[in-house]
Design a protein around this motif. Structure first.
Motif, mmCIF file in Angstrom:
data_model
loop_
_atom_site.group_PDB
_atom_site.id
_atom_site.type_symbol
_atom_site.label_atom_id
_atom_site.label_comp_id
_atom_site.label_asym_id
_atom_site.label_seq_id
_atom_site.Cartn_x
_atom_site.Cartn_y
_atom_site.Cartn_z
ATOM 1 N N ILE A 21 6.014 93.421 -12.293
ATOM 2 C CA ILE A 21 7.494 93.548 -12.255
ATOM 3 C C ILE A 21 7.934 94.871 -11.032
ATOM 4 C CG2 ILE A 21 9.604 93.729 -13.241
ATOM 5 C CD1 ILE A 21 8.068 92.209 -15.653
ATOM 6 N N GLU A 22 8.683 94.158 -10.123
ATOM 7 C CA GLU A 22 9.040 95.307 -9.186
ATOM 8 C C GLU A 22 10.271 95.357 -8.771
ATOM 9 O OE1 GLU A 22 6.007 94.356 -5.934
ATOM 10 O OE2 GLU A 22 4.718 95.618 -6.470
ATOM 11 N N ARG A 23 11.149 96.416 -9.055
ATOM 12 C CA ARG A 23 12.676 96.631 -8.525
ATOM 13 C C ARG A 23 12.881 97.643 -7.726
ATOM 14 N NH1 ARG A 23 17.999 96.481 -12.395
ATOM 15 N NH2 ARG A 23 19.347 96.525 -10.716
ATOM 16 N N ASP A 24 13.556 97.549 -6.582
ATOM 17 C CA ASP A 24 14.067 98.731 -5.973
ATOM 18 C C ASP A 24 15.493 98.352 -5.466
ATOM 19 O OD1 ASP A 24 14.372 100.800 -4.334
ATOM 20 O OD2 ASP A 24 13.383 99.988 -2.514
ATOM 21 N N PHE A 25 16.507 99.058 -6.335
ATOM 22 C CA PHE A 25 17.699 98.515 -6.489
ATOM 23 C C PHE A 25 17.983 97.147 -6.671
ATOM 24 C CE2 PHE A 25 17.438 102.789 -4.635
ATOM 25 C CZ PHE A 25 18.355 103.381 -5.045
ATOM 26 N N ASP A 26 18.632 96.504 -5.952
ATOM 27 C CA ASP A 26 18.644 95.294 -5.776
ATOM 28 C C ASP A 26 17.437 94.022 -5.261
ATOM 29 O OD1 ASP A 26 21.092 95.260 -6.827
ATOM 30 O OD2 ASP A 26 22.355 95.118 -5.159
ATOM 31 N N ASP A 27 16.599 94.821 -4.861
ATOM 32 C CA ASP A 27 15.530 94.133 -4.403
ATOM 33 C C ASP A 27 14.363 94.060 -5.436
ATOM 34 O OD1 ASP A 27 13.421 92.737 -3.015
ATOM 35 O OD2 ASP A 27 12.731 94.687 -2.107
ATOM 36 N N ALA A 28 14.531 92.820 -6.215
ATOM 37 C CA ALA A 28 13.891 92.621 -7.455
ATOM 38 C C ALA A 28 12.939 91.494 -7.395
ATOM 39 C CB ALA A 28 14.774 92.521 -8.593
ATOM 40 N N LYS A 29 11.492 91.577 -7.619
ATOM 41 C CA LYS A 29 10.426 90.489 -7.280
ATOM 42 C C LYS A 29 9.460 90.824 -8.425
ATOM 43 C CE LYS A 29 10.657 91.116 -2.115
ATOM 44 N NZ LYS A 29 9.823 91.416 -1.124
ATOM 45 N N ILE A 30 8.743 89.431 -8.670
ATOM 46 C CA ILE A 30 8.017 89.502 -9.638
ATOM 47 C C ILE A 30 6.834 88.416 -9.502
ATOM 48 C CG2 ILE A 30 7.387 88.376 -12.221
ATOM 49 C CD1 ILE A 30 10.238 88.527 -12.874
ATOM 50 N N LYS A 31 5.635 88.958 -9.527
ATOM 51 C CA LYS A 31 4.323 88.282 -9.146
ATOM 52 C C LYS A 31 3.586 87.718 -10.305
ATOM 53 C CE LYS A 31 3.661 91.131 -4.966
ATOM 54 N NZ LYS A 31 2.571 92.172 -4.457
ATOM 55 N N ILE A 32 3.563 86.218 -10.557
ATOM 56 C CA ILE A 32 2.937 86.103 -11.506
ATOM 57 C C ILE A 32 1.471 85.284 -10.918
ATOM 58 C CG2 ILE A 32 2.943 84.084 -13.309
ATOM 59 C CD1 ILE A 32 5.763 84.520 -13.333
ATOM 60 N N PHE A 33 0.529 85.656 -11.548
ATOM 61 C CA PHE A 33 -0.953 85.086 -11.247
ATOM 62 C C PHE A 33 -1.367 83.950 -12.313
ATOM 63 C CE2 PHE A 33 -0.554 89.396 -9.643
ATOM 64 C CZ PHE A 33 -0.927 89.164 -8.450
ATOM 65 N N ALA A 34 -1.800 82.680 -11.543
ATOM 66 C CA ALA A 34 -2.205 81.623 -12.509
ATOM 67 C C ALA A 34 -3.123 80.745 -11.468
ATOM 68 C CB ALA A 34 -0.971 80.821 -12.865
ATOM 69 N N LYS A 35 -3.721 79.862 -12.308
ATOM 70 C CA LYS A 35 -4.818 78.944 -11.715
ATOM 71 C C LYS A 35 -3.854 77.571 -11.656
ATOM 72 C CE LYS A 35 -9.309 80.587 -11.982
ATOM 73 N NZ LYS A 35 -9.648 80.410 -10.606
ATOM 74 N N GLU A 36 -3.367 77.101 -10.511
ATOM 75 C CA GLU A 36 -2.441 76.064 -10.264
ATOM 76 C C GLU A 36 -3.252 74.546 -11.018
ATOM 77 O OE1 GLU A 36 -0.740 75.254 -6.564
ATOM 78 O OE2 GLU A 36 -0.020 77.277 -6.082
ATOM 79 N N GLU A 37 -4.288 74.761 -10.803
ATOM 80 C CA GLU A 37 -5.046 73.671 -11.618
ATOM 81 C C GLU A 37 -5.030 73.343 -12.999
ATOM 82 O OE1 GLU A 37 -8.580 76.519 -10.494
ATOM 83 O OE2 GLU A 37 -6.496 75.822 -9.645
ATOM 84 N N ASN A 38 -4.371 74.552 -13.527
ATOM 85 C CA ASN A 38 -4.282 74.340 -14.741
ATOM 86 C C ASN A 38 -2.659 74.237 -15.442
ATOM 87 O OD1 ASN A 38 -7.009 75.043 -15.487
ATOM 88 N ND2 ASN A 38 -6.565 77.167 -15.245
ATOM 89 N N ILE A 39 -2.018 73.943 -14.443
ATOM 90 C CA ILE A 39 -0.606 73.716 -14.516
ATOM 91 C C ILE A 39 -0.245 72.262 -14.293
ATOM 92 C CG2 ILE A 39 1.560 74.526 -13.905
ATOM 93 C CD1 ILE A 39 0.736 77.058 -12.843
ATOM 94 N N ALA A 40 0.296 71.373 -15.227
ATOM 95 C CA ALA A 40 0.506 70.028 -15.265
ATOM 96 C C ALA A 40 1.326 69.550 -14.132
ATOM 97 C CB ALA A 40 1.078 69.423 -16.581
ATOM 98 N N ASP A 41 2.520 70.270 -13.987
ATOM 99 C CA ASP A 41 3.404 69.854 -12.716
ATOM 100 C C ASP A 41 3.864 71.283 -12.075
ATOM 101 O OD1 ASP A 41 5.492 69.173 -11.049
ATOM 102 O OD2 ASP A 41 6.289 67.781 -12.577
ATOM 103 N N ILE A 42 3.577 71.477 -10.944
ATOM 104 C CA ILE A 42 3.971 72.783 -10.389
ATOM 105 C C ILE A 42 5.715 72.997 -10.177
ATOM 106 C CG2 ILE A 42 3.862 71.846 -7.901
ATOM 107 C CD1 ILE A 42 2.458 75.235 -9.244
ATOM 108 N N SER A 43 6.259 71.888 -10.197
ATOM 109 C CA SER A 43 7.797 71.881 -9.798
ATOM 110 C C SER A 43 8.407 71.938 -11.404
ATOM 111 C CB SER A 43 8.041 70.708 -9.358
ATOM 112 O OG SER A 43 7.969 69.425 -10.166
ATOM 113 N N LYS A 44 7.577 71.772 -12.245
ATOM 114 C CA LYS A 44 8.091 72.205 -13.474
ATOM 115 C C LYS A 44 7.559 73.091 -14.564
ATOM 116 C CE LYS A 44 10.471 67.752 -13.793
ATOM 117 N NZ LYS A 44 10.769 66.273 -14.413
ATOM 118 N N VAL A 45 7.139 74.384 -14.118
ATOM 119 C CA VAL A 45 6.418 75.168 -15.028
ATOM 120 C C VAL A 45 7.191 75.999 -15.880
ATOM 121 C CG1 VAL A 45 4.967 77.380 -14.830
ATOM 122 C CG2 VAL A 45 4.982 75.704 -12.998
#
Length: 566
Positions: free
Chosen positions: A52-76
């Motif tokens: 989780i990184e935030r610089d004033f209004d520049d707010a970003k989150i990086k999440i790491f995952a194995k996509e093959e373990n996610i049933a539907d990438i459009s509905k995580v």
């Protein structure tokens, strides 16, 4: 006056209440709640902790995952989300995010009604442990009473103490990621495979009768499962027999290596001060932890030692001096041709090679020694000197052993044939102080055998002492007409060579082939003297020199000696 003051305060208070509906609204309300932060987030298939990184209004989150373990990438599905105090979002636990494009947005509204959009990226998880690893090192840490002023700490490769562990050093550890638990901790399958030799190492030394497998086998062999516990920074391996191994993990980003470490029971109170094998004590009682250092690339082994050597007709075990790279073998005194001694056993460092193998011949005809070259897997070659001795009774060889130099003396005949003449015994170092550096040397006579005339013979060494220097028979007195007397008094050679004893006469042949003939005088069981004549030059005595020390040294001395003791 006091009563009037109190009435004024009451009136003022009523006036303030009348002007404000809720005087505590700025504290109890939401206007002060400006925070719009995401404290933590966990989504379906996530592995590890979100960045989780935030610089004033520049707010970003990086999440790491194995996509093959996610049933539907459009509905995580969001499994859990924690916000700063007073903040709200429609993206609550149980809702989903669309990562079809690789990123999604979460809008966070503060209590004061201000909104901040967080960009959330879903990135492929790459484990710092996943993949194949080679074993670069297996080490231990020993705490040798570090809490004492005289104590110390020690880090050591365990295979230096337990050579039967060495086959482990070409093994491969494999970690495969299969998914993550509800806390985002990755898990998967584990395999510890033997290397090209098909062997696992053993924390043992059969020659010593040591077995430390129970103490140090913290990395299981075979296959199993593993879990990375991010919160405790541990790797938990469960083997095929459901035995669980909890290991600390350290990642070295610069070298792209990892270390997996385990504690071992520290038992300094069991240290045996009478035990001469400190390696055993470090292994058994003084070690606190052990580790495997893992590398992505195979590290060639650097060992180029001789572990053991046996030859035909050998008596007892070989004596191995790893520091000086020497091996001494003793064989039966049965007339064997020492120029053709067969090797019956040779063990060198793991993955190393040698220029001699079992069944080949060693030639000891030159100074009763020969050489074997051992080359490590990494390509570094070391020449080992192999010394030969015969198994004979040396109790009657008074010269045998290692001797310290007590003093170097000289006898001067100052015209004893005259009625006024006299004789004198003097320490030569009183005249030639530079010879004193010889006094910390040791002289060793090793008995190799006896010849047909029953004369003992062997190898010789005048070993420079702690100062690393031999005596120099030179005077610092510039008034002397002559100052260098090495040719006169160097009767006991430096360096190495051979010797033979004939009665009371010992002949030492140095490495250059020069013979030094000395007389042996046995004084006691632990003291001897080696003496030699020096040229008597009384006819060159200079009565005008007025320096008797010079004359005694240069002309009037007849004999010199080394007094030796054990």
């Amino acid at each position: 006056m006091k009563k009037l003051y109190q009435i004024s305060l009451i009136v003022l208070s009523l006036f303030m209440v009348a002007c404000t509906d809720n005087p505590l609204e700025t504290i109890e309300g939401t206007g002060w709640q400006k925070e719009r932060n995401i404290i933590s987030i966990l989504v379906e298939g996530q592995i590890g902790t979100a960045v989780i990184e935030r610089d004033f209004d520049d707010a970003k989150i990086k999440i790491f995952a194995k996509e093959e373990n996610i049933a539907d990438i459009s509905k995580v599905e969001i499994k859990n989300i924690e916000l700063s105090h007073g903040a709200t979002t429609i993206n609550k636990a149980g809702t989903t995010l669309d990562f079809s494009s690789g990123a999604s947005t979460i809008a966070i509204m503060s209590g004061a009604g201000e909104t901040l959009n967080w960009e959330v990226s879903l990135l492929p998880f790459v484990s710092d442990l996943e993949g194949d690893w080679y074993i670069g090192e297996i080490g231990l840490y020993a705490d040798m009473w570090s809490w004492e002023s005289w104590g110390w700490e020690k880090y050591e490769k365990i295979n230096n103490y337990l050579p039967e562990l060495s086959p482990e050093l070409d093994n491969i550890l494999s970690f495969t990621v299969e998914g993550a638990d509800e806390n985002g901790n990755p898990f998967g399958t584990y395999e510890h495979k033997p290397g090209n030799d098909g062997l696992y190492g053993s924390f043992t030394d059969a020659n010593q009768g040591w077995n430390f497998n129970e103490r140090f086998r913290k990395i299981p062999t075979g296959s199993g499962t593993w879990l990375r516990d991010f919160e405790r920074n541990k790797v938990i391996i469960t083997d095929e027999n459901r035995r669980v191994y909890e290991l600390d993990l350290e990642v070295f980003v610069d070298t792209k290596e990892v270390s997996i470490k385990a504690e071992v029971l520290y038992q300094s109170e069991l240290f045996n001060w009478d035990e001469q094998a400190w390696a055993y004590e470090e292994l058994a009682h003084m070690s606190k932890s052990m580790w495997y250092r893992l590398t992505r690339e195979y590290v060639p082994q650097a060992g180029n030692d001789i572990r053991s050597l046996t030859v035909a007709n050998q008596v007892g075990d070989a004596t191995i001096d790893a520091g000086n790279k020497t091996v001494t073998v003793v064989i039966e005194d049965n007339g064997t041709d020492i120029s053709a001694i067969e090797i019956t056993g040779l063990d060198v460092s793991f993955a190393a090679s040698s220029n001699k193998t079992v069944g080949q011949i060693l030639d000891f005809s030159g100074d009763y020694s020969t050489e074997i070259t051992v080359t490590s897997e990494a390509g570094e070659a070391v020449v080992w000197t192999i010394n030969l001795e015969l198994d004979i009774d040396v109790s009657d060889v008074s010269l045998a052993g290692t001797w310290s130099i007590d003093d170097i003396g000289v006898y001067a005949d100052l015209f004893t044939w005259e009625s006024w003449g006299w004789e004198k015994n003097e320490l030569l170092t009183n005249y030639l102080p530079n010879a004193s550096t010889e006094l910390d040397n040791t002289i060793t006579f090793v008995v190799i055998g006896k010849d047909a005339q029953d004369r003992p013979y062997g190898t010789y060494e005048n070993n420079a002492g702690t100062d690393g220097a031999y005596g120099n028979f030179v005077s610092d007195d510039a008034s002397w007409p002559e100052t260098d007397f090495n040719s006169r008094y160097r009767k006991v050679p430096t360096g190495t060579g051979t010797w033979i004893l004939d009665g009371e006469t010992v002949t030492i042949t140095d490495g250059g082939g020069t013979d030094f003939v000395l007389t042996l005088e046995v004084k006691t069981g632990s003291t001897i003297a080696l003496s030699a004549d020096v040229e008597f030059l009384s006819d060159q005595f200079d009565w005008d020199v007025q320096n008797y020390s010079y004359e005694e040294t240069a002309h009037m001395s007849k004999r010199m000696w080394y007094n030796l003791s054990k």
